[in-house]
Scaffold this motif. Structure first.
Motif, PDB file in Angstrom:
ATOM      1  N   ASN A 321     -23.019 -71.784 -61.936  1.00 22.90           N
ATOM      2  CA  ASN A 321     -22.662 -71.100 -60.700  1.00 22.90           C
ATOM      3  C   ASN A 321     -23.224 -69.679 -60.694  1.00 22.90           C
ATOM      4  O   ASN A 321     -23.084 -68.951 -61.666  1.00 22.90           O
ATOM      5  N   ARG A 322     -23.829 -69.261 -59.596  1.00 30.83           N
ATOM      6  CA  ARG A 322     -24.508 -67.964 -59.518  1.00 30.83           C
ATOM      7  C   ARG A 322     -23.540 -66.863 -59.081  1.00 30.83           C
ATOM      8  O   ARG A 322     -23.746 -66.166 -58.102  1.00 30.83           O
ATOM      9  N   GLU A 323     -22.460 -66.684 -59.838  1.00 35.59           N
ATOM     10  CA  GLU A 323     -21.522 -65.595 -59.526  1.00 35.59           C
ATOM     11  C   GLU A 323     -22.085 -64.247 -59.909  1.00 35.59           C
ATOM     12  O   GLU A 323     -21.606 -63.208 -59.483  1.00 35.59           O
ATOM     13  N   LYS A 324     -23.061 -64.240 -60.804  1.00 33.60           N
ATOM     14  CA  LYS A 324     -23.531 -62.962 -61.332  1.00 33.60           C
ATOM     15  C   LYS A 324     -24.887 -62.556 -60.767  1.00 33.60           C
ATOM     16  O   LYS A 324     -25.602 -61.767 -61.360  1.00 33.60           O
ATOM     17  N   GLY A 325     -25.266 -63.096 -59.611  1.00 27.73           N
ATOM     18  CA  GLY A 325     -26.601 -62.844 -59.100  1.00 27.73           C
ATOM     19  C   GLY A 325     -26.753 -61.596 -58.258  1.00 27.73           C
ATOM     20  O   GLY A 325     -27.682 -61.474 -57.473  1.00 27.73           O
ATOM     21  N   THR A 326     -25.829 -60.660 -58.367  1.00 31.59           N
ATOM     22  CA  THR A 326     -25.896 -59.439 -57.570  1.00 31.59           C
ATOM     23  C   THR A 326     -27.068 -58.558 -57.999  1.00 31.59           C
ATOM     24  O   THR A 326     -27.313 -58.385 -59.184  1.00 31.59           O
ATOM     25  N   VAL A 327     -27.781 -58.019 -57.023  1.00 29.31           N
ATOM     26  CA  VAL A 327     -28.889 -57.109 -57.313  1.00 29.31           C
ATOM     27  C   VAL A 327     -28.318 -55.719 -57.555  1.00 29.31           C
ATOM     28  O   VAL A 327     -27.551 -55.193 -56.740  1.00 29.31           O
ATOM     29  N   LEU A 328     -28.670 -55.114 -58.678  1.00 29.44           N
ATOM     30  CA  LEU A 328     -28.157 -53.800 -59.047  1.00 29.44           C
ATOM     31  C   LEU A 328     -29.301 -52.823 -59.271  1.00 29.44           C
ATOM     32  O   LEU A 328     -30.313 -53.168 -59.873  1.00 29.44           O
ATOM     33  N   GLN A 329     -29.105 -51.601 -58.812  1.00 31.35           N
ATOM     34  CA  GLN A 329     -30.042 -50.527 -59.097  1.00 31.35           C
ATOM     35  C   GLN A 329     -29.761 -49.985 -60.499  1.00 31.35           C
ATOM     36  O   GLN A 329     -28.631 -50.093 -60.992  1.00 31.35           O
ATOM     37  N   GLN A 395     -37.593 -55.961 -54.158  1.00 37.86           N
ATOM     38  CA  GLN A 395     -37.139 -56.262 -52.808  1.00 37.86           C
ATOM     39  C   GLN A 395     -38.194 -55.850 -51.783  1.00 37.86           C
ATOM     40  O   GLN A 395     -38.732 -54.747 -51.845  1.00 37.86           O
ATOM     41  N   LEU A 396     -38.483 -56.754 -50.879  1.00 39.22           N
ATOM     42  CA  LEU A 396     -39.430 -56.483 -49.802  1.00 39.22           C
ATOM     43  C   LEU A 396     -38.670 -56.319 -48.497  1.00 39.22           C
ATOM     44  O   LEU A 396     -37.815 -57.143 -48.152  1.00 39.22           O
ATOM     45  N   VAL A 397     -38.955 -55.225 -47.798  1.00 41.99           N
ATOM     46  CA  VAL A 397     -38.257 -54.944 -46.548  1.00 41.99           C
ATOM     47  C   VAL A 397     -39.252 -54.958 -45.398  1.00 41.99           C
ATOM     48  O   VAL A 397     -40.263 -54.240 -45.420  1.00 41.99           O
ATOM     49  N   PHE A 398     -38.968 -55.792 -44.404  1.00 38.82           N
ATOM     50  CA  PHE A 398     -39.812 -55.890 -43.207  1.00 38.82           C
ATOM     51  C   PHE A 398     -39.001 -55.465 -41.991  1.00 38.82           C
ATOM     52  O   PHE A 398     -37.811 -55.799 -41.893  1.00 38.82           O
ATOM     53  N   PRO A 399     -39.588 -54.730 -41.071  1.00 33.14           N
ATOM     54  CA  PRO A 399     -38.859 -54.269 -39.882  1.00 33.14           C
ATOM     55  C   PRO A 399     -38.232 -55.435 -39.119  1.00 33.14           C
ATOM     56  O   PRO A 399     -38.900 -56.439 -38.830  1.00 33.14           O
ATOM     57  N   GLY A 400     -36.932 -55.316 -38.850  1.00 30.84           N
ATOM     58  CA  GLY A 400     -36.241 -56.324 -38.060  1.00 30.84           C
ATOM     59  C   GLY A 400     -35.872 -57.583 -38.819  1.00 30.84           C
ATOM     60  O   GLY A 400     -35.325 -58.514 -38.226  1.00 30.84           O
ATOM     61  N   LEU A 401     -36.148 -57.636 -40.121  1.00 34.10           N
ATOM     62  CA  LEU A 401     -35.847 -58.838 -40.907  1.00 34.10           C
ATOM     63  C   LEU A 401     -34.983 -58.452 -42.110  1.00 34.10           C
ATOM     64  O   LEU A 401     -35.047 -57.332 -42.606  1.00 34.10           O
ATOM     65  N   PRO A 402     -34.177 -59.410 -42.607  1.00 30.64           N
ATOM     66  CA  PRO A 402     -33.371 -59.112 -43.800  1.00 30.64           C
ATOM     67  C   PRO A 402     -34.263 -58.938 -45.022  1.00 30.64           C
ATOM     68  O   PRO A 402     -35.352 -59.536 -45.096  1.00 30.64           O
ATOM     69  N   PRO A 403     -33.863 -58.120 -46.000  1.00 31.08           N
ATOM     70  CA  PRO A 403     -34.666 -57.905 -47.206  1.00 31.08           C
ATOM     71  C   PRO A 403     -34.909 -59.209 -47.959  1.00 31.08           C
ATOM     72  O   PRO A 403     -34.064 -60.108 -47.981  1.00 31.08           O
ATOM     73  N   VAL A 404     -36.068 -59.315 -48.590  1.00 29.10           N
ATOM     74  CA  VAL A 404     -36.418 -60.480 -49.399  1.00 29.10           C
ATOM     75  C   VAL A 404     -36.436 -60.050 -50.865  1.00 29.10           C
ATOM     76  O   VAL A 404     -37.180 -59.142 -51.246  1.00 29.10           O
ATOM     77  N   VAL A 405     -35.585 -60.677 -51.684  1.00 27.43           N
ATOM     78  CA  VAL A 405     -35.500 -60.352 -53.100  1.00 27.43           C
ATOM     79  C   VAL A 405     -36.289 -61.386 -53.895  1.00 27.43           C
ATOM     80  O   VAL A 405     -36.095 -62.587 -53.732  1.00 27.43           O
ATOM     81  N   ARG A 406     -37.184 -60.907 -54.750  1.00 28.76           N
ATOM     82  CA  ARG A 406     -37.997 -61.786 -55.583  1.00 28.76           C
ATOM     83  C   ARG A 406     -37.855 -61.407 -57.046  1.00 28.76           C
ATOM     84  O   ARG A 406     -37.714 -60.236 -57.384  1.00 28.76           O
ATOM     85  N   LYS A 407     -37.869 -62.422 -57.895  1.00 25.88           N
ATOM     86  CA  LYS A 407     -37.757 -62.175 -59.330  1.00 25.88           C
ATOM     87  C   LYS A 407     -39.030 -61.544 -59.878  1.00 25.88           C
ATOM     88  O   LYS A 407     -40.102 -61.725 -59.336  1.00 25.88           O
ATOM     89  N   GLY A 408     -38.872 -60.820 -60.986  1.00 23.12           N
ATOM     90  CA  GLY A 408     -40.013 -60.214 -61.649  1.00 23.12           C
ATOM     91  C   GLY A 408     -40.300 -58.825 -61.122  1.00 23.12           C
ATOM     92  O   GLY A 408     -39.883 -58.464 -60.016  1.00 23.12           O
TER      93      GLY A 408
END
Length: 431
Positions: A321-329, A395-408
């Motif tokens: 279960n992905r309970e720990k998948g939060t993105v942290l700075q 994280q990729l941010v595009f205007p008007g779209l939700p952020p896209v998180v990618r591994k690596g």
């Protein structure tokens, strides 16, 4: 004795004559062991290692290791069984009973104080001063600590169960336990303490359950006089924290199905941070069954079934279960680590620039070759090791779209400016 990492001096295979002498010494020290049990612990043909170590305070100790687990240790010419041995043969030593939250105190180097001892229906074990004895928790015969009695049983009664009862030498979760396979205690039902209710011990005159941390008693009756009473939301958060920690680091697939009451007593209570008290009645759930039902229906972390009338067990755990998948700075990671260190009182008293490595940090951050040598890390080293162990992402941010998180990690982007015809400058991006 083993609350901090020890240093290994030598590791050799035992000689035939020393093996025979060890058998005699163990048989003399623990006459309740049968010949078959003794041969199981000290086999004639299997490899048995003699590991000589120095404890963090300089004590010279000899370990006897079988199948990568320490089974006995020798201190000042006296032999003691480890928890790994006692989990197989709990009858070897007389055992005192206490509450699960005390386990962390014992692992941190505290002795067992008599106000923390639960008197079972069969009464206290009969011991003399200096006798080797064990400590177990309510509901489970599997011992969690080994030590020596500081007085006779008669003296304990005459003192109205006040003062130090057992001087602890070794416990579950300490560095000697970590030298083995780090398995958890089995569940061996204890009929004498099955009917004992509650999660915390009752104390007299405010005397603490263990020698360490006198301002942190476990009594549910007087805790509110010492600590601020948590609101239901805070207790809900603590329940979830202990629940997730127990599933991640305590419960093994081989233990399933696991009684829900055993899961609470043995696993969740031992995951409760120092300075906090786990009390389901103060949560919004009020009952363990309702809390586990929520974990099953809303989070789908476990599957609970009533295998016998009125008795519920955890039959499945979703470890994926992905309970720990939060993105942290990085700054958030530093805050979380700092809070954990301070909550568990891991800052080195002699040098505030260092953090003491407890068994959990040892498992998470140290290499196996460092287990016996590294007792503390600088703050910056602690943070950098933690970040290195985490999954990098971007994280990729595009205007008007939700952020896209990618591994690596984010690949480097080259930006070049070139001159074309008519002195026109053109920018180009290349990954």
């Amino acid at each position: 004795m083993f609350e901090k990492a020890f240093r290994v001096k030598s590791n050799t295979v035992i000689k035939g004559s020393d093996r025979r002498k060890l058998k005699v010494d163990i048989s003399t020290s623990f006459p309740s062991l049968s010949a078959e049990e003794l041969s199981d612990l000290v086999p004639n043909k299997e490899e048995l290692n003699v590991v000589k170590i120095y404890a963090h305070k300089g004590d010279a100790v000899t370990l006897y290791v079988l199948h990568k687990n320490p089974v006995f240790f020798e201190l000042e010419k006296r032999i003691y069984p480890t928890v790994y041995t006692l989990w197989r043969y709990p009858h070897v030593l007389p055992a005192f009973t206490t509450w699960p939250p005390v386990i962390q105190k014992l692992a941190g180097g505290a002795d067992l104080m008599l106000p923390g001892v639960v008197v079972p229906s069969g009464g206290l074990p009969e011991v003399k001063k200096g006798d080797c004895c064990a400590v177990k928790v309510v509901g489970n015969k599997a011992p969690v600590a080994v030590g020596t009695a500081t007085m006779t049983t008669a003296e304990m009664r005459s003192l109205a169960m006040k003062g130090r009862g057992v001087s602890i030498l070794h416990s579950y979760l300490d560095s000697l336990w970590a030298f083995g396979d780090k398995s958890g205690p089995p569940c061996i039902p204890d009929v004498d303490t099955e009917g004992v209710e509650g999660g915390f011990l009752e104390e007299e005159d405010g005397q603490e359950a263990t020698e360490a941390d006198a301002e942190e008693p476990y009594s549910s009756s007087n805790a509110d006089d010492i600590l601020d009473s948590p609101c239901p939301e805070q207790m809900d958060a603590l329940l979830l924290q202990c629940f997730l920690h127990a599933l991640k680091s305590k419960v093994k697939k081989s233990e399933l199905p696991l009684l829900t009451s055993t899961f609470l007593r043995i696993h969740m209570f031992s995951c409760c941070p120092n300075g906090k008290q786990l009390d389901i009645k103060k949560s919004s759930y009020k009952k363990l069954s309702k809390f586990l039902q929520s974990m099953q229906q809303e989070h789908r972390l476990v599957k609970v079934k009533e295998l016998s009338k009125g008795v519920e067990s955890i039959v499945e755990v979703d470890w994926k279960n992905r309970e720990k998948g939060t993105v942290l700075q990085p700054a958030e990671v530093r805050t979380i680590i700092t809070d954990y260190v301070k909550r568990n009182e891991l800052v080195d008293d002699t040098n505030k620039n260092y953090v003491i490595i407890n068994p959990i940090l040892c498992d998470c951050l140290l290499e196996k070759s460092e287990y016996q040598d590294v007792e503390a890390l600088k703050w910056d080293d602690l943070f950098s090791r933690t970040l290195d162990k985490m999954q990098h992402c971007h994280q990729l941010v595009f205007p008007g779209l939700p952020p896209v998180v990618r591994k690596g990690p984010l690949e480097p982007i080259d930006i070049t400016v070139a001159s074309r015809g008519s002195n026109k400058k053109v920018q180009s991006l290349k990954r």
